[in-house]
Every structure is written in C-alpha cells, then in structure tokens.
Design a protein around this motif. Structure first.
Motif, PDB file in Angstrom:
ATOM      1  N   ALA B 130       1.037  -1.723   0.440  1.00 27.90           N
ATOM      2  CA  ALA B 130       0.084  -0.354  -0.134  1.00 27.90           C
ATOM      3  C   ALA B 130       0.600   1.434   0.144  1.00 27.90           C
ATOM      4  N   ARG B 131       1.754   0.961   1.045  1.00 28.20           N
ATOM      5  CA  ARG B 131       2.868   2.514   0.537  1.00 28.20           C
ATOM      6  C   ARG B 131       3.711   2.892  -0.763  1.00 28.20           C
ATOM      7  N   ALA B 132       3.794   1.465  -0.950  1.00 27.68           N
ATOM      8  CA  ALA B 132       4.648   1.389  -2.121  1.00 27.68           C
ATOM      9  C   ALA B 132       4.198   2.890  -3.531  1.00 27.68           C
ATOM     10  N   LYS B 133       3.362   2.016  -3.011  1.00 25.90           N
ATOM     11  CA  LYS B 133       1.744   2.322  -4.200  1.00 25.90           C
ATOM     12  C   LYS B 133       1.388   3.764  -3.699  1.00 25.90           C
ATOM     13  N   ASP B 134       1.089   4.235  -2.999  1.00 21.16           N
ATOM     14  CA  ASP B 134       0.931   5.549  -2.025  1.00 21.16           C
ATOM     15  C   ASP B 134       2.262   6.245  -2.859  1.00 21.16           C
ATOM     16  N   LEU B 135       3.603   5.886  -2.336  1.00 23.16           N
ATOM     17  CA  LEU B 135       4.775   6.809  -2.708  1.00 23.16           C
ATOM     18  C   LEU B 135       5.256   7.215  -4.036  1.00 23.16           C
ATOM     19  N   LEU B 136       4.781   5.998  -4.614  1.00 30.31           N
ATOM     20  CA  LEU B 136       4.587   6.275  -6.136  1.00 30.31           C
ATOM     21  C   LEU B 136       4.109   7.329  -7.077  1.00 30.31           C
ATOM     22  N   ALA B 137       2.478   7.184  -6.821  1.00 24.82           N
ATOM     23  CA  ALA B 137       1.994   7.924  -6.946  1.00 24.82           C
ATOM     24  C   ALA B 137       1.570   9.172  -6.762  1.00 24.82           C
ATOM     25  N   ARG B 138       2.402   9.719  -5.501  1.00 23.84           N
ATOM     26  CA  ARG B 138       2.441  10.792  -4.837  1.00 23.84           C
ATOM     27  C   ARG B 138       3.659  11.381  -5.430  1.00 23.84           C
ATOM     28  N   LEU B 139       4.631  10.637  -5.996  1.00 24.37           N
ATOM     29  CA  LEU B 139       6.285  10.890  -6.664  1.00 24.37           C
ATOM     30  C   LEU B 139       5.998  11.430  -7.750  1.00 24.37           C
ATOM     31  N   ASN B 140       4.497  11.087  -8.685  1.00 30.94           N
ATOM     32  CA  ASN B 140       3.866  10.768  -9.439  1.00 30.94           C
ATOM     33  C   ASN B 140       4.518  10.235 -10.870  1.00 30.94           C
ATOM     34  N   LEU B 141       5.368   8.871 -10.320  1.00 30.29           N
ATOM     35  CA  LEU B 141       5.684   7.913 -10.920  1.00 30.29           C
ATOM     36  C   LEU B 141       4.450   7.259 -12.141  1.00 30.29           C
ATOM     37  N   PRO B 142       3.814   7.313 -13.200  1.00 31.57           N
ATOM     38  CA  PRO B 142       3.183   6.713 -14.268  1.00 31.57           C
ATOM     39  C   PRO B 142       2.776   5.200 -13.959  1.00 31.57           C
ATOM     40  N   GLU B 143       1.548   5.102 -13.325  1.00 24.90           N
ATOM     41  CA  GLU B 143       1.196   3.984 -12.675  1.00 24.90           C
ATOM     42  C   GLU B 143       1.388   2.952 -14.065  1.00 24.90           C
ATOM     43  N   ARG B 144       2.266   3.616 -15.182  1.00 23.82           N
ATOM     44  CA  ARG B 144       1.574   2.533 -16.216  1.00 23.82           C
ATOM     45  C   ARG B 144       3.863   1.808 -16.412  1.00 23.82           C
ATOM     46  N   LEU B 145       4.179   2.326 -15.506  1.00 17.99           N
ATOM     47  CA  LEU B 145       6.151   2.265 -14.806  1.00 17.99           C
ATOM     48  C   LEU B 145       6.306   0.553 -13.796  1.00 17.99           C
ATOM     49  N   TRP B 146       4.623   0.879 -13.471  1.00 22.50           N
ATOM     50  CA  TRP B 146       5.435   0.221 -11.529  1.00 22.50           C
ATOM     51  C   TRP B 146       5.200  -0.990 -12.547  1.00 22.50           C
ATOM     52  N   GLY B 147       4.786  -1.436 -12.801  1.00 20.94           N
ATOM     53  CA  GLY B 147       5.212  -2.913 -13.154  1.00 20.94           C
ATOM     54  C   GLY B 147       6.632  -2.736 -14.104  1.00 20.94           C
ATOM     55  N   LEU B 148       7.507  -2.572 -15.123  1.00 17.33           N
ATOM     56  CA  LEU B 148       8.666  -1.800 -15.561  1.00 17.33           C
ATOM     57  C   LEU B 148       9.851  -1.973 -14.411  1.00 17.33           C
ATOM     58  N   PRO B 149      10.791  -2.951 -15.108  1.00 13.37           N
ATOM     59  CA  PRO B 149      11.979  -2.679 -13.984  1.00 13.37           C
ATOM     60  C   PRO B 149      12.631  -1.154 -14.207  1.00 13.37           C
TER      61      PRO B 149
END
Lengths: 327, 235, 257
Positions: B130-149
């Motif tokens: 949950a926190r990982a998703k929250d942080l990546l979202a706050r840091l504006n990392l596009p969600e499509r990148l989350w599953g990529l190395p």
C-alpha cells in the motif's frame, strides 16, 4: 534365446559320456532315467567319470571361495558380496553367475532342475542341465517338487518351494541403484548408509509417466528391512513368492561378480508408495492348456494370422495339471 | 535523550595501492550531531567530502579514526567498529540511505523494488504494498511504469523509485545524498514534503542538497564541510 | 546475537605443497548471504568443499548448529550423519547443473528425490510439493514430467534450487550458480535467489568470481587470494572502500555494473 538352439558350451562330444542319450532326452527328461545316470558316470572320487572335469566343473578351491561368498551373503541378506567370478565355458549373459553358484553348492545326492522363463525345455535350461549332468553326474529333473537345487532365469516356480530347497537365480545386473547412479563407489555408499530415497525415484517416474508403477520385472525389494535388492529380471508377479519363502534363495551375477542371498523365511518387501501400493499382474483368462488361474502366463503366437494363446510359463506345473486332468 | 547521530573526531583518507600507495586525505576532525526532528544539511564545494560523510554514517566507508554513534532505540551503536551484522541490522531498522543512483537487481518491477524495501524495513506485506503504491503515486511516477523494471526508466524516474524505496519504511535516521538532483520543481516539492513529514514524525536527516530551493525548504541547520578539511586539522 | 549456524576455524588444506586454503575462519547464521570471491585458483571452491564436508581439512574444523540446537564438528559426525545433513538441512547448488541434477529423471522426480530420501512415501504429496516448488522457481507446471536435459541453462539452475530447497534446508551452498548464463537469465536467477533466501531466512554461502553477483546478493563478503581470506566485511564496504591492495585491484578490474 538363441534361435539356432546352439549353446557355445555344447560341443559335438558334449553328451558322449551320457548313456541312453537321445537328441530329445533333454527336452523330455525323466527323473528316473536321470537318476540312473548318477551311479554309472561317477567315479570313486565323485568326479564325473571320463569327463576330465572336476565334480561340477569348478575346482575345489574356487568352490570354497564361492561358498565363502555365499555364506557371507546369507549372513547379510540382500547385500551384494563380491566374488572372483571365473571364466566359464559359456559367454556372460548365459547364466555364468548362476552356474558358478550351482556348481559350488551341488552335492552328489542333489537333484537339479533348471528353468529359463519358467520352462525346462528352452535352450538355456537344457544346456545348463546337460552341463551339470555331464560334469557332476547328479540327477536332474523337471519336477519342482523333486528338485533340491533349482537354477532359474526370470521365474520362480508356481509350486511353492519347501525347506531344504535352494533356488539359484541367474542375475545380469545385480545393482538396483545402477540406473540412477553409475558410480560403484557411490552405490556402495548408498547401500552402506541405507540411502534408498533414489530407489523410489524410479517408481515415481513410472507413475508420472504411466499413471501407475509400470515396472513389471526386476522390481526392487527391501530384504529383511535393510538392503534394497534387485530380484533379477523375474516378473514382479513372482515377488510375493520371495517373501517368507521356506527355501534358500541365492543370486549369482557372473559378469558383475556379485553374489547375494535371501535366507529362508526372510521378509522381502516390494517397494511402493502409500497411494500406489505394490500389485502383481493379473491375467484375465486362464491358461489355455491346463486351465489354471493365478499362474503367470506367456503369450504364444500360434499362427501367421494373429492367432495367440496364453499358457503357463511354468511348464512343469502346466504339464502336471494336464496329465492329472487326463487321468 | 541521546542524539540520533553523532560524529566524534572522525577522520577518513583513501590509500590507493594501485597508485603507489598514495594517501588521499578526505576529512578530519569531524564532529557533528543530528537530533530528532533536525535536518542537518552538509554544505561546501564538491570534493569536500560530503558524500563520504554520509557513506561513513551508513557504514559504507571505513573510517581512520573517531566514532560515529547511531541511536538504535535504547542502545547506541558505533558504526565504525560495529560487526557487519550489527550495521546491517541498523540499516534495516534505523538508517535509510538515499543516493542519486538506483542500484537494484535487473528485471525486477519498480513497485516490487519499493515494496521489498518496505518489507526489509519491517513493514508487513500489505502495508509495504500500500505504501509503495502511495509513494509512487505521490512522486508522480506514471502507473504504467510500476510493473516495469527501473533499468529502462529515465534518470528522473529512477530517482523517484529510489526515493520511494528509501523513504517507505519508518526509519528514524535519513541520509540523503542529492536525492533530487535530476527532478523537476514539482517533484522536488513532493520530496520536500515527504522529508518534512519524516521530520515532524521525529526522524533526523543528514543530507546533501545542491539545489538551494530544496535546501531552504527542508534544512534546519547547515554545516559547512570545509571546516573538516584535513589540512585544517593538520594546521 | 545468536550462535552462528556454521563456523569454520583455521581451515587449512594443501594439495602436495600447494596451499589451497590457509587458516580460514568464517561464520554464517540464518538469513545471511556470504559471498566468497576471488580469481580461479584462489581456493574458494576448495573452501566450499571443506565447508560442505566433502573434503577433510588438514587442520582446522567446521562446526554446525544442528536442528536440535547442538553445535557439532563435522569431523565428529560420521559419514552417515553428514550425508543426512547434506540432503535435508543443506543444499548445494552446483555450477554445472549436470552435477546437481539427475539429467534423465523428470523435473518432478528431481525435486521429489530429497523428499523420498527423507522417507516420504506418498506419491500424491511428493508430486504436489514438486509442483509447488516448480512454481516457486518459475518453471511451468506443464514441464514437471520433462527431464532437465530438455531445459535451458537458466531453468536447470532454477530446478537445482527447487530440488535443494524442497526439504526446507537452513544452509545453502552455491558454487558459481550464475556463471555461463546469459545476462538476462542471470538477472532472473539472482532475483530468485535473493527473494527465496530472504523469505526463507536461509544462510547462503555463494562462491563467485563475479563481484556484481556478490554485490547484489550478499550481505558480507570474503575476498580470497592464494588460499587466504585477505579482506572480509560488509559487502558494500569492501567493494566501495576496499582496504587491501588486491581487493582494490579486483574492484578496479571490473567493468562498472
């Protein structure tokens, strides 16, 4: 089996010393006649007269060496005892191990039966029987009940064995772990430490491939709760006969130079899984000749148009039953 | 209450055996303290040894002399002399280190990288996720990148993954080595917010920020590293 | 800090007059990954064999905390107990998969063997565990009946890992598990090793000549040269701030990863 029926240790003169011989005498042996041979062909020392051979072919020193190995094998059931296998007047694969064991235990009063695939009249059986008839002069028989020593390849007689009888198996590959582990040093370790997990790998592979344990012969057994042993290429149908058997069972592997044994009344357990227990083959029909059920049957092709029949592989019991039925 | 982090008379040099064994002095006589809620920013020109100080505090560099004490609950650990296992335990529970560079096993998706850091920092699997998703979202990392190395990401994207990874767990001591070097103003502001939240929660920060806006946004104190120059100590 | 799971004290081994390992001390505990690095011939593979009890040291000893909590010297265990340890509480992932797998036996049989070795005699359970482990090392269930001879290099190594981990060992020794693999395959394997060792709290001793592998996987590192451990400590500290001249050379010789 050789299609020519020629065995390399049967020269043209092979049966010269045997009186009353006939080309078919081995095929249709008669215990009475065979016993008659004993008196006529043995000299005072117990050697086969005129054969030029020591009694039962092997010299006494060799027999002593083999008997020591046999005693050790009996003392440690299922354990493979190395022995100095001799060159025999037959090639490896023709039963040199079994022949040496038989030669070492045979006495003048013994009655010898030799079977190959259950039959007394196949080339290998005939050859070995005649070999001992010639070199030892002991009586031979086809009757399981009359024999004191039975040398066998690939079967255990259907007639239950009794105390005092000895069953000698011809063994091609004595090491049950060999298919998994080619190194002899390693297999010895595995036996020494009773590490037999790998043995079940073979059975696992069977089930994963065929849905059941498809190994039908040379089916591994555990002897006296300790050593895992290859029962030689007998059908697993015969495995239950090895368990708690009143007769002594000896195994000889000539090329591999190993002797092992199952003493009388020893626990012999076929390896299996809890959810895939050991089972013997079942035959749906009875023997086409004697009508027996519960015997191991051979499939015999009877003509060129696909005709076939199933008959007892144990010729002795089959013939006995047929004769009794005719009476 | 002891300080979160204490440098006491720390000296560091490099001996370069491959270059005839010459000795490169880095810093000497370093003494400084970071208290809870404090963000101490190291100032001074590049090459003055700022990064080396952070690395020493993290146990990544050896020290020639002195002690670096880190508070671990009731205990205090001298990173300079501690057994490697103690340093590792400290890193798991106490010290977060965020550098400019992301160093991860290739082929692992960004979200997993961040989540794994959270679990290593003591979070439950769900909390870490949950926190990982929250942080990546706050840091504006596009969600499509989350599953990529992250190896395939731009420098700024990698850096944000790295920040998320460094800040996900609740470690009381943050060592930040230019974590915002290649971020745009918007994302720098997010990082500043994240750091201030940590400070408010009682964490202490020892950081290097070349960007003055970032520094002004978070620093409670600036320490000029030139005063730890080894010559000065010798003199 | 709890007692180490395995510890070596003064391990020395010579081949003729060549010193393969000289006075080596090290220890490892659950959840730790220790890398042993060095060039070929530095003695690291000999050290691994000594730690595994496959070789007897000329002097020194290896001590292991057994499952019953007793710490024993491997030399006192006897071959039967040592081998039991090897196939239950330890794993050994070999560089050459052919040495660590039965190439003619199916993947399921390879994984199941150690269970059968521990006395499991229920086919359904063995197969279930084999499938579970194949899944955990990312081998499709459909390959369970294929022999490793039909597998790629990376799959073979993953199968080795499954085969070793199925009995829940506490210590896993790895001898260059990633060498000879393509980089992308290597990366996947490294991730798997790291994930499993962390999840299962394994103690892992990994021998490698690849400093990048050591950096990604290990917590601590021991640098070997000519049979001796010349530098040891936190992996990142040794690699980023190497003290010994040889370690500096080793680090400087690597392409930046």
């Amino acid at each position: 089996m050789s299609a020519t029926g020629m065995s390399p240790f049967l020269g043209g003169s092979a049966s010269r010393e045997l009186p009353g011989r006939a080309p078919d005498d081995a095929q249709v042996p008669s215990p009475e006649r065979d016993r008659g041979i004993v008196a006529s062909v043995l000299d005072a020392a117990g050697n086969a007269r005129g054969s030029g051979y020591n009694f039962a072919y092997l010299d006494e020193g060799t027999k002593r060496m083999i008997r020591r190995a046999i005693l050790k094998a009996i003392a440690v059931p299922g354990y493979q005892v190395p022995f100095a296998s001799r060159e025999m007047p037959m090639p490896y694969g023709w039963g040199t191990g079994g022949v040496q064991v038989t030669a070492a235990i045979l006495g003048q009063s013994d009655v010898l039966k030799v079977i190959d695939q259950g039959a007394d009249d196949t080339t290998n059986a005939v050859s070995i029987r005649r070999f001992f008839a010639k070199t030892s002069g002991v009586a031979t028989t086809t009757r399981t009940t009359e024999a004191t020593v039975i040398q066998t390849r690939h079967r255990i007689p259907e007639t239950p064995l009794t105390e005092g009888q000895i069953l000698v198996y011809q063994v091609p590959i004595p090491e049950p772990l060999r298919f998994l582990e080619p190194r002899e040093t390693e297999t010895r370790q595995l036996h020494a430490l009773a590490e037999y997990g790998a043995m079940h790998v073979k059975l696992y592979e069977d089930i994963s491939r065929h849905g059941h344990i498809a190994t039908t012969y040379a089916y591994p057994v555990e002897v006296a709760g300790r050593y895992v042993m290859d029962p030689s290429p007998t059908p697993k149908f015969d495995n239950p006969k090895m368990d708690d058997c009143p007769a002594l069972q000896l195994f000889g592997a000539g090329r591999e130079r190993r002797i092992y044994a199952v003493p009388p009344y020893t626990r012999v357990r076929s390896l299996d899984f809890e959810d895939h227990p050991f089972r013997v083959q079942e035959f749906t029909q009875p023997c086409a000749l004697c009508g027996a059920r519960g015997h191991y049957l051979d499939e015999v092709v009877t003509d060129d148009s696909g005709g076939r029949m199933f008959i007892c592989s144990d010729t002795d019991i089959c013939e006995t039953r047929v004769a009794e039925a005719a009476r | 209450m002891t300080a979160l982090l204490t440098f006491q008379d720390v000296a560091k040099s490099f001996t370069l055996h491959l270059r005839g064994g010459i000795v490169l002095p880095v810093v000497g006589g370093v003494s400084l303290v970071v208290e809870p809620g404090e963000c101490v920013v190291l100032g001074g020109p590049s090459g003055a040894g700022k990064s080396s100080l952070l690395k020493m505090a993290y146990g990544n560099y050896r020290c020639d002399a002195g002690a670096i004490r880190v508070r671990d609950g009731e205990a205090v650990v001298d990173v300079v002399r501690a057994d490697p296992r103690v340093v590792l335990a400290l890193r798991a529970r106490v010290i977060a280190y965020v550098s400019q560079f992301l160093r991860v096993i290739p082929r692992v998706p960004a979200l997993d990288v961040v989540e794994a850091a959270g679990r290593e920092g003591g979070l439950s699997e769900e909390a870490a996720r949950a926190r990982a998703k929250d942080l990546l979202a706050r840091l504006n990392l596009p969600e499509r990148l989350w599953g990529l190395p992250p190896a395939t990401f731009s420098g700024g994207e990698q850096q944000r993954v790295n920040i998320a990874r460094g800040l996900i767990a609740d470690r009381p001591l943050l060592l930040l080595d230019e974590p915002t070097a290649s971020l745009d103003a918007q994302n720098r502001a997010v990082v500043a917010d994240l750091v201030r939240e940590k400070l408010k929660a009682g964490a202490g920060v020892l950081g290097i920020f070349h960007d003055s806006e970032m520094r002004d946004a978070v620093a409670t104190r600036v320490v000029d590293v030139t005063r730890f120059a080894p010559q000065a100590r010798a003199a | 800090m709890s007692a180490p799971l395995l510890s070596a004290h003064g391990l020395t081994k010579t081949y003729g007059n060549r010193l393969a390992c000289a006075g080596i001390d090290l220890d490892i505990t659950e959840g730790e990954v220790l890398a042993i690095v060095g060039e070929s011939g530095s003695g690291k593979s000999t050290l691994l064999s000594l730690l595994a009890g496959e070789l007897a040291p000329d002097s020194g000893e290896v001590r292991y905390r057994m499952r019953d909590g007793q710490t024993r010297s491997l030399a006192d265990l006897g071959p039967a107990a040592l081998r039991r340890l090897m196939r239950t509480d330890w794993g050994f992932v070999r560089q050459d998969a052919r040495q660590g797998l039965r190439m003619a036996v199916s993947a399921g049989g390879n994984v199941g063997e150690r269970l059968m070795g521990m006395g499991e005699r229920h086919y359904g359970r063995i197969r279930g565990q084999a499938l579970d482990w194949l899944g955990r090392v990312e081998i499709e269930a459909g390959r369970v009946d294929d022999p490793p001879s039909q597998f790629s290099g990376g799959m073979r190594q993953r199968l080795q890992i499954a085969r070793n981990l199925v009995t829940g060992p506490r210590l896993v020794l790895m001898d260059e598990p990633t060498s000879g693999l393509d980089v992308s395959v290597q990366a996947r394997l490294l991730d798997l090793i790291r994930r499993l060792s962390a999840e299962l709290g394994l103690a892992v001793i990994i021998v490698t000549h690849d400093l990048a592998v050591a950096r990604l996987l290990s917590h601590r590192i021991a640098v070997m040269r000519a049979g001796r451990v010349i530098e040891t400590g936190l992996t990142d500290r040794v690699l980023d701030d190497p003290e010994h001249a040889y370690t500096q050379l080793l680090v400087a010789s690597v392409l930046a990863a």
